[in-house]
Design an enzyme around this catalytic site. Structure first.
Site, short mmCIF file in Angstrom:
data_model
loop_
_atom_site.label_atom_id
_atom_site.label_comp_id
_atom_site.label_asym_id
_atom_site.label_seq_id
_atom_site.Cartn_x
_atom_site.Cartn_y
_atom_site.Cartn_z
N ASN A 9 42.17 6.65 -32.61
CA ASN A 9 41.06 5.81 -33.07
C ASN A 9 40.44 6.50 -34.28
OD1 ASN A 9 38.76 4.31 -33.43
ND2 ASN A 9 37.77 4.98 -31.53
N LYS A 11 38.18 5.50 -36.22
CA LYS A 11 36.76 5.17 -36.42
C LYS A 11 36.50 4.87 -37.91
CE LYS A 11 35.78 7.89 -32.35
NZ LYS A 11 34.83 8.61 -31.55
N HIS A 94 34.47 -0.16 -27.26
CA HIS A 94 34.23 1.28 -27.48
C HIS A 94 32.74 1.58 -27.32
CE1 HIS A 94 34.00 5.21 -29.31
NE2 HIS A 94 35.29 5.31 -29.07
N GLU A 96 30.80 3.37 -28.93
CA GLU A 96 30.02 3.32 -30.18
C GLU A 96 29.68 1.87 -30.53
OE1 GLU A 96 32.82 5.64 -32.45
OE2 GLU A 96 32.34 7.37 -31.19
N GLU A 166 36.38 6.36 -21.10
CA GLU A 166 35.83 7.32 -22.05
C GLU A 166 34.40 7.65 -21.66
OE1 GLU A 166 38.03 7.18 -26.03
OE2 GLU A 166 36.54 5.61 -26.11
N GLY A 172 33.43 12.95 -28.95
CA GLY A 172 33.02 13.62 -30.18
C GLY A 172 32.11 14.81 -29.94
N SER A 212 37.23 13.92 -26.58
CA SER A 212 37.54 15.30 -26.98
C SER A 212 38.91 15.78 -26.47
CB SER A 212 36.42 16.25 -26.53
OG SER A 212 35.20 15.87 -27.15
P1 PGA Z 1 36.94 11.99 -29.65
O1 PGA Z 1 36.79 10.40 -29.64
O2 PGA Z 1 38.39 12.29 -29.33
O3 PGA Z 1 36.57 12.42 -31.05
O4 PGA Z 1 36.02 12.52 -28.62
C1 PGA Z 1 37.42 9.63 -28.68
C2 PGA Z 1 37.07 8.16 -28.88
O5 PGA Z 1 35.93 7.87 -29.20
O6 PGA Z 1 37.93 7.28 -28.72
#
Ligand code: PGA
Length: 249
Positions: A9, A11, A94, A96, A166, A172, A212
């Site tokens: 992803n 983003k 997601h 976010e 998630e 993140g 992560s």
């Molecule tokens: P990350 O993001 O691996 O940077 O923690 C995962 C995601 O949001 O899909």
């Protein structure tokens, strides 16, 4: 049998030139695992990425879409628009999107329907926040997110759905759920599916973990029986790291 999937992803990262560079680097990597590989660039780079990867073993997927077929929704992109440039899979829900763009279980249910109507496969994301986990409510939160957005569907529809757990506190942040925490939640998710739709739907569902995931922890997380892959954010922006994760299977 359910598939192993590793999806990157991206983003809101990578302009056109950076997308070209990263795709060239991805093409230089060697896949030694059986995992399906996907990348999700931003809307402006989807067409270019799709064209560049036509002959390759990497599927280009979208990060989001609107639920309406068309109309007065300035700034939005519909399922049929994605379809028209060859996109066959979309990430929905997601955290976010939920946190910053007010996506709710109800609006996600509409997006799920729109994607399926257009024959687009869905990577459906959900997960609890830190306060939920501290209060011991993580299973209840996850259960309601899944049920509210997906459980109006018939069993057949689940063939076109991939689930991505998630935990928001691990996205993140550098903090990963332990392999045991991931396994426990994935087993709970599979049981939740089995209770309503039966073992066939549950056993065939790919459930990805996100939050992560890095080369250093992927093997241990993917080694758990109910973890069928990963949704990778930060580490998907470096071709070598991403393929180290792909090859962790
Ligand atoms: P990350 O993001 O691996 O940077 O923690 C995962 C995601 O949001 O899909």
């Amino acid at each position: 049998m359910r598939k192993n999937i590793v999806a990157g992803n991206w983003k809101m990262n990578n302009d056109l030139a950076q997308t070209e560079t990263l795709i060239t680097q991805l093409k230089g990597q060697t896949k030694t695992s059986n995992a399906e590989v996907m990348i999700a660039p931003s809307f402006t780079n989807l067409w270019h990425a799709f064209q560049s990867l036509r002959q390759d073993d990497i599927e280009v997927v979208a990060q989001n879409m609107h639920f309406a077929e068309n109309g007065a929704y300035t700034g939005e992109v519909s399922a049929s628009m994605l379809k028209s440039i060859g996109i066959q899979t979309v990430i929905l829900g997601h955290s976010e999107r939920r946190a910053y763009f007010n996506e709710t279980d109800a609006s996600l249910a509409k997006k799920v329907d729109a994607a399926l109507t257009n024959d687009i496969r869905i990577i459906f994301c959900f997960g609890e926040e830190l306060a939920d986990r501290k209060a011991g409510n993580e299973e209840a939160v996850v259960e309601s997110q899944i049920k509210n957005a997906l459980f109006h569907l018939g069993a057949e529809a689940f063939k076109n759905i991939v689930l991505a757990y998630e935990p928001v506190w691990a996205i993140g942040t550098g903090e990963t759920a332990s392999p045991e925490q991931a396994q426990d939640m994935h087993a709970f998710i599979r049981k939740t599916l089995a209770d309503t739709y039966g073992n066939e739907v549950a056993d065939n569902m790919s459930i990805l973990y996100g939050g992560s995931v890095k080369p250093a922890n992927a093997k241990e997380i993917f080694g758990k029986p109910d973890v069928d892959g990963g949704l990778i954010g930060g580490a998907a922006l470096k071709a070598e790291d991403f393929y180290a994760i792909v090859n962790a299977f």
